[in-house]
Design a protein around this motif. Structure first.
Motif, PDB file in Angstrom:
ATOM      1  N   LEU A 161      66.064  17.775  45.165  1.00  0.00           N
ATOM      2  CA  LEU A 161      67.219  18.633  44.926  1.00  0.00           C
ATOM      3  C   LEU A 161      67.907  18.211  43.643  1.00  0.00           C
ATOM      4  O   LEU A 161      67.951  17.017  43.304  1.00  0.00           O
ATOM      5  N   GLN A 162      68.472  19.182  42.954  1.00  0.00           N
ATOM      6  CA  GLN A 162      69.351  18.883  41.834  1.00  0.00           C
ATOM      7  C   GLN A 162      70.301  20.066  41.642  1.00  0.00           C
ATOM      8  O   GLN A 162      69.991  21.199  42.052  1.00  0.00           O
ATOM      9  N   GLY A 163      71.456  19.791  41.017  1.00  0.00           N
ATOM     10  CA  GLY A 163      72.425  20.869  40.854  1.00  0.00           C
ATOM     11  C   GLY A 163      73.588  20.468  39.971  1.00  0.00           C
ATOM     12  O   GLY A 163      73.707  19.318  39.535  1.00  0.00           O
ATOM     13  N   GLN A 164      74.419  21.451  39.700  1.00  0.00           N
ATOM     14  CA  GLN A 164      75.638  21.255  38.929  1.00  0.00           C
ATOM     15  C   GLN A 164      76.753  22.086  39.569  1.00  0.00           C
ATOM     16  O   GLN A 164      76.492  23.120  40.180  1.00  0.00           O
ATOM     17  N   ALA A 165      77.996  21.612  39.402  1.00  0.00           N
ATOM     18  CA  ALA A 165      79.158  22.335  39.931  1.00  0.00           C
ATOM     19  C   ALA A 165      80.317  22.175  38.956  1.00  0.00           C
ATOM     20  O   ALA A 165      80.434  21.162  38.258  1.00  0.00           O
ATOM     21  N   SER A 191      82.231  27.251  40.328  1.00  0.00           N
ATOM     22  CA  SER A 191      80.865  27.746  40.208  1.00  0.00           C
ATOM     23  C   SER A 191      79.914  26.584  40.435  1.00  0.00           C
ATOM     24  O   SER A 191      80.267  25.424  40.207  1.00  0.00           O
ATOM     25  N   ALA A 192      78.697  26.910  40.883  1.00  0.00           N
ATOM     26  CA  ALA A 192      77.710  25.864  41.172  1.00  0.00           C
ATOM     27  C   ALA A 192      76.316  26.460  41.078  1.00  0.00           C
ATOM     28  O   ALA A 192      76.109  27.665  41.274  1.00  0.00           O
ATOM     29  N   LYS A 193      75.334  25.587  40.783  1.00  0.00           N
ATOM     30  CA  LYS A 193      73.923  25.942  40.776  1.00  0.00           C
ATOM     31  C   LYS A 193      73.156  24.856  41.513  1.00  0.00           C
ATOM     32  O   LYS A 193      73.412  23.662  41.317  1.00  0.00           O
ATOM     33  N   LEU A 194      72.220  25.293  42.355  1.00  0.00           N
ATOM     34  CA  LEU A 194      71.419  24.357  43.138  1.00  0.00           C
ATOM     35  C   LEU A 194      69.959  24.757  43.017  1.00  0.00           C
ATOM     36  O   LEU A 194      69.608  25.938  43.164  1.00  0.00           O
ATOM     37  N   SER A 195      69.128  23.760  42.756  1.00  0.00           N
ATOM     38  CA  SER A 195      67.693  23.988  42.632  1.00  0.00           C
ATOM     39  C   SER A 195      66.981  23.043  43.590  1.00  0.00           C
ATOM     40  O   SER A 195      67.273  21.836  43.628  1.00  0.00           O
ATOM     41  N   ALA A 196      66.060  23.606  44.379  1.00  0.00           N
ATOM     42  CA  ALA A 196      65.292  22.808  45.346  1.00  0.00           C
ATOM     43  C   ALA A 196      63.808  23.071  45.123  1.00  0.00           C
ATOM     44  O   ALA A 196      63.387  24.214  44.917  1.00  0.00           O
ATOM     45  N   LYS A 197      62.992  22.026  45.203  1.00  0.00           N
ATOM     46  CA  LYS A 197      61.551  22.124  45.039  1.00  0.00           C
ATOM     47  C   LYS A 197      60.859  21.358  46.160  1.00  0.00           C
ATOM     48  O   LYS A 197      61.128  20.173  46.374  1.00  0.00           O
ATOM     49  N   GLY A 198      59.983  22.070  46.872  1.00  0.00           N
ATOM     50  CA  GLY A 198      59.138  21.425  47.871  1.00  0.00           C
ATOM     51  C   GLY A 198      59.866  20.810  49.033  1.00  0.00           C
ATOM     52  O   GLY A 198      59.417  19.797  49.586  1.00  0.00           O
ATOM     53  N   LEU A 199      60.997  21.408  49.447  1.00  0.00           N
ATOM     54  CA  LEU A 199      61.737  20.836  50.564  1.00  0.00           C
ATOM     55  C   LEU A 199      60.930  20.964  51.857  1.00  0.00           C
ATOM     56  O   LEU A 199      60.273  21.981  52.106  1.00  0.00           O
ATOM     57  N   GLY A 200      61.041  19.941  52.654  1.00  0.00           N
ATOM     58  CA  GLY A 200      60.389  19.967  53.956  1.00  0.00           C
ATOM     59  C   GLY A 200      61.215  19.229  54.977  1.00  0.00           C
ATOM     60  O   GLY A 200      61.955  18.294  54.651  1.00  0.00           O
ATOM     61  N   GLY A 201      61.117  19.685  56.231  1.00  0.00           N
ATOM     62  CA  GLY A 201      61.877  19.044  57.291  1.00  0.00           C
ATOM     63  C   GLY A 201      61.893  19.901  58.528  1.00  0.00           C
ATOM     64  O   GLY A 201      60.940  20.636  58.815  1.00  0.00           O
TER      65      GLY A 201
END
Length: 854
Positions: A580-584, A597-607
């Motif tokens: 995960l990574q992001g900015q706010a 404002s915010a941006k969130l980027s997720a790659k390959g999350l599992g659970g």
């Protein structure tokens, strides 16, 4: 004779008319003058005028120029003697038996900061020409406003001037405060080119204060030299009680026995008489003061002072530079001296000890050891080594400075502090041009607990200030430049807030501040392992604040600090893979609603979410908060695979959400992509929008290409297999109860397929029941050309299928056609629970299901 008599008669009549006319005109002008001056009463009786004097037995004057201003004066037995030889001036003497004056001034509209104009010598001479050379008021009674309301002074007044000039002159004023008397004597005279003013104060007939002044006129200034001496004041108790009526202070409780005291002062100052009225502080010269006050004495503007003080000052254009200084004094401050401080920080007493130390003879400096302590709700101590430069450039240098503060409780409107402790180690330099201050090692602030109105509480809060520097620049006595830089650090053993889990937090970074803004830049971290680079900008002019937060790439395989940080993290969501990574960004204006404002980027999350395994989740989300409205934009969300008991995926979604922050379930959800790959087929919604605030919402779903073998493989029915491809249309309905299907249809594609139901239990049932034998034999190898079903799904999870099956078994009765109509009812949640108790899901989901069943 007759004609002469006639002329005489007319002349007398004309004169009488003229006198009468002047009388009427004079009376009219007098009434008009009275109105202009606001005179409402003027009574004069017993007037007597001779060649050498003017006398009035009584005069009453009442002047009221406005509704709130009034002056009433009563004079008894006034006598004014003229000069000899028919000359009016100079007036020889004035005597009044009794003068009673009562004055109530109008509300002042003048600016208190306006300078008081001083008369020049020519004006003084002009005025003095009209003063009687000597005068005496035997009984003086004045009623005037004062700080306590209205005060009354009674006494006598007398004066004596020179025969032709103003000087020599004496003035004697006596005020009675039964049974005590205060006498003030002023003697002014000229000696050579100097003017002397001697002032003496007597209390009950004893000389208590003496002051000598000598004024020497120079080319462009006046040299003022003088001395002041007071050795004792046993009359202090009644004098202070009397002054209490006139001054805004409460007198101290002094002993009844006379107390020895000593005040001595001497000065030699250059006065610029041309600018003194505008800038009375622009003085040059020297002043020396020595005081020994064994008991508290009131000082106007400060409070009650006690102790010893020896002071020598050098004045350079209004700048006072100590050249000698020693003292040990205690101050009980006036009520309004520290009114600007919070009530918990206002001291009840301040003690100051100044001790001269050894000076370097090669430099013009005054080294001092200064110790200050303040008692009260929040005790304060200051210990410093101070060096004052006594020659140009003037400056004060301090080092080895330690300031401590302890405040048990401090409460304001927005926050509350408990157990505040400050321990500051300082060094620096202060001059007219600027100041430099540095916080040395071990400078810190500590708070046992902090509570804010937002619900935030912090315990054992520590602020490290070592290394912070402050630089200031001054011009004409005003702050023109300010720079605060350093690397502070803040730690809290535990922070509580409704949106956060209780734990320790810490921040360290750089601080930069000036007159326009302040900036903090550094990482914010907690005990859960979360680290957020933070940048805060605050603008002083409009009180606007901007906060930028960055979530660095977070690898969840090593743990999920977000779940351990936020209290609202879904308890059924476990993420153990991916990144995960992001900015706010948060903007808080000085007035008006906040924006974020915010941006969130997720790659390959599992659970795991609830009882579903998730893997391969990629998502890009943007969020914006404007005027309490939240907007979410999902650029693309892709879930590679989900397993709630059977596997499906990938799932794709793209859309947006908008709704009120305080009622998120009343927003609107719109999508351009909403589809999932399900058992070899594709299930999707047409692009559309759902109003979550409405009671119900109708949605239409399409199903294409569902592989029947995969469906039968997922369905836990023993011995059931088949072939075929299923398409369908589903009318979904969303309501407060949940998701339901009111109308739905499924149908196998042509040319159909085959079904085999070869379960030992079914075969045993057919052998035991002749009616079931035909069914079991037909389904053993059933080739269908029609497979269709109505679909109804209730919000409680009950699925109803109305199956229509048409085909044949080639091995049964020559392959004759057979039609089946079958109604199936399935409890989907129970079905999923049975699947989740099997080995189709992870052990974590099996444990969750078992715990829920228990």
């Amino acid at each position: 004779m007759t004609k002469r008599r006639t002329i005489l008669v007319w002349a007398v009549a004309g004169l009488a008319l003229l006198v009468l006319g002047f009388g009427f005109y004079g009376g009219f002008r007098w009434q008009q003058l009275k109105r202009d001056l606001g005179i409402v009463t003027l009574d004069v009786s017993g007037v007597r005028l001779t060649l050498d004097h003017f006398a009035v037995r009584q005069m009453v004057l009442v002047r009221q120029p406005s509704a709130d201003e009034r002056l009433a004066v009563t004079l008894d037995n006034l006598r004014l003697d003229f000069a000899d030889g028919w000359r009016l001036l100079p007036l020889r003497s004035l005597s009044i038996d009794r003068l009673d004056a009562r004055w109530q001034p109008a509300a002042s509209k003048n600016d208190d900061n306006q300078p008081l104009p001083l008369p020049d010598p020519e004006q003084l001479n002009d005025w003095s020409a009209w003063l009687p050379r000597q005068g005496q008021i035997a009984s003086l009674d004045l009623t005037v406003p004062c700080t306590s309301g209205t005060c009354r002074a009674q006494g006598q007044l007398g004066w004596q001037l020179g025969e032709e000039e103003l000087l020599p002159a004496t003035l004697d004023l006596q005020l009675d405060h039964q049974p005590h008397r205060l006498a003030l004597a002023l003697h002014a005279y000229e000696q050579d080119s100097d003017t002397h003013l001697d002032l003496g104060l007597q209390l009950d007939g004893q000389q208590r204060l003496s002051m000598q002044n000598q004024l020497t006129a120079q080319t462009d200034s006046t040299l003022w030299r003088g001395t002041l001496a007071m050795n004792e004041l046993p009359e202090a108790p009644w004098l202070l009680a009397w002054l209490k009526e006139w001054l805004a202070y409460t007198p101290p409780a002094l002993p009844t026995l006379p107390e020895q005291m000593r005040i001595g002062a001497g000065w030699a100052l250059q006065l610029d008489t041309q600018t003194l009225a505008e800038d009375w502080q622009a003085l040059n010269g020297e002043l020396r003061l020595s005081a020994n006050l064994p008991a508290p004495w009131p000082v106007v503007g400060l409070g009650q002072l006690q102790g010893q003080l020896d002071l020598s000052l050098l004045a350079d254009d209004g700048l006072w530079i100590p050249t000698e200084l020693a003292g040990d004094v205690t101050l009980q401050p006036a009520a309004d001296l520290f009114a600007a401080l919070p009530a918990q920080l206002r001291p009840s007493a301040v003690s100051l000890k100044i001790i001269p130390t050894e000076a370097d003879e090669a430099t013009q400096a005054l080294p001092l050891s200064v110790q200050l302590s303040a008692s009260g709700p929040s005790p304060v101590t200051l210990d410093t080594r101070l060096v004052l430069a006594t020659a140009v450039p003037y400056a004060a240098t301090f080092d080895q400075t330690r300031l401590t503060l302890r405040s048990p409780t401090m409460t304001e409107a927005d926050f509350s502090l408990q157990g505040l402790e400050a321990d500051l180690r300082l060094s620096g330099r202060v001059s007219q041009q600027g100041a430099t201050i540095r916080f040395d090692k071990n400078s810190r602030l500590r708070v046992d607990s902090l509570s804010a109105a937002s619900g935030l509480t912090a315990s054992k809060l520590m602020l490290q200030l070592a290394g912070i520097g402050v630089e200031a620049g001054f011009a004409e006595g005003e702050l023109q430049r300010l720079a605060i830089t350093g690397k502070p650090a803040v730690t809290a053993s535990e922070v509580k807030q409704p949106a956060l889990r209780p734990q320790g937090w810490r921040w360290s970074g750089t601080l930069n501040a000036d007159l326009s803004k302040a900036t903090l830049d550094g990482p914010l971290g907690n005990d859960a392992g979360l680290s957020l680079p933070l940048k805060l900008n605050h603008t002083w002019t409009n009180s606007a604040t901007r906060l930028d937060l960055t979530l660095p790439e977070l690898f969840l395989r090593a743990g999920n600090p977000l779940a351990a940080t936020f209290a609202d993290w879904p308890p059924l969501l476990e993420l153990n893979n991916g990144r995960l990574q992001g900015q706010a960004q948060l903007n808080l204006p000085g007035s008006g609603p906040l924006a974020a404002s915010a941006k969130l980027s997720a790659k390959g999350l599992g659970g795991i979410y609830d009882r579903t395994e998730l893997s391969g989740l990629d998502v890009e989300i943007s969020a914006a908060l404007r005027r309490d409205q939240l907007r979410l934009d999902v650029t693309e969300l892709t879930l590679r695979e989900a397993n709630p008991g059977f596997t499906f995926g990938p799932l794709r979604f793209a859309g947006e959400y908008a709704g009120p922050l305080d009622n998120l379930d009343q927003g609107r959800l719109a999508w351009s992509i909403a589809e999932v790959r399900l058992l070899g087929g594709r299930l999707w919604l047409e692009p559309g929008m759902a109003d979550l605030g409405s009671g119900t919402q109708q949605l239409k779903a399409h199903l294409r290409g569902l592989q029947l073998p995969l469906l039968l493989e997922a369905y836990p029915a023993e011995g059931l297999s088949g072939t075929g491809v299923i398409d369908g249309e589903l009318q979904l309905q969303r309501s407060e109860a949940g998701i339901s299907i009111e109308q739905g249809s499924l149908q196998a594609r042509e040319p159909g397929g085959a079904l085999q139901f070869r379960s030992p239990k079914i075969q045993a049932l057919g052998q035991a029941n002749p009616a079931m034998r035909l069914i079991t034999e037909a389904l053993d190898d059933f080739h269908y050309d029609l497979l269709a079903s109505d679909v109804h799904y209730a919000a409680d999870g009950t699925l109803d299928l109305g199956l229509k099956l048409h085909g044949r078994n080639p091995a049964l009765e020559g392959g004759r056609p057979i039609n089946f109509s079958i109604n199936l009812e399935e409890d989907i949640p129970a079905l999923l629970t049975s699947l989740q108790l099997s080995d189709r899901v992870s052990e974590s989901i099996q444990r969750r299901v078992q715990e829920r069943l228990r």
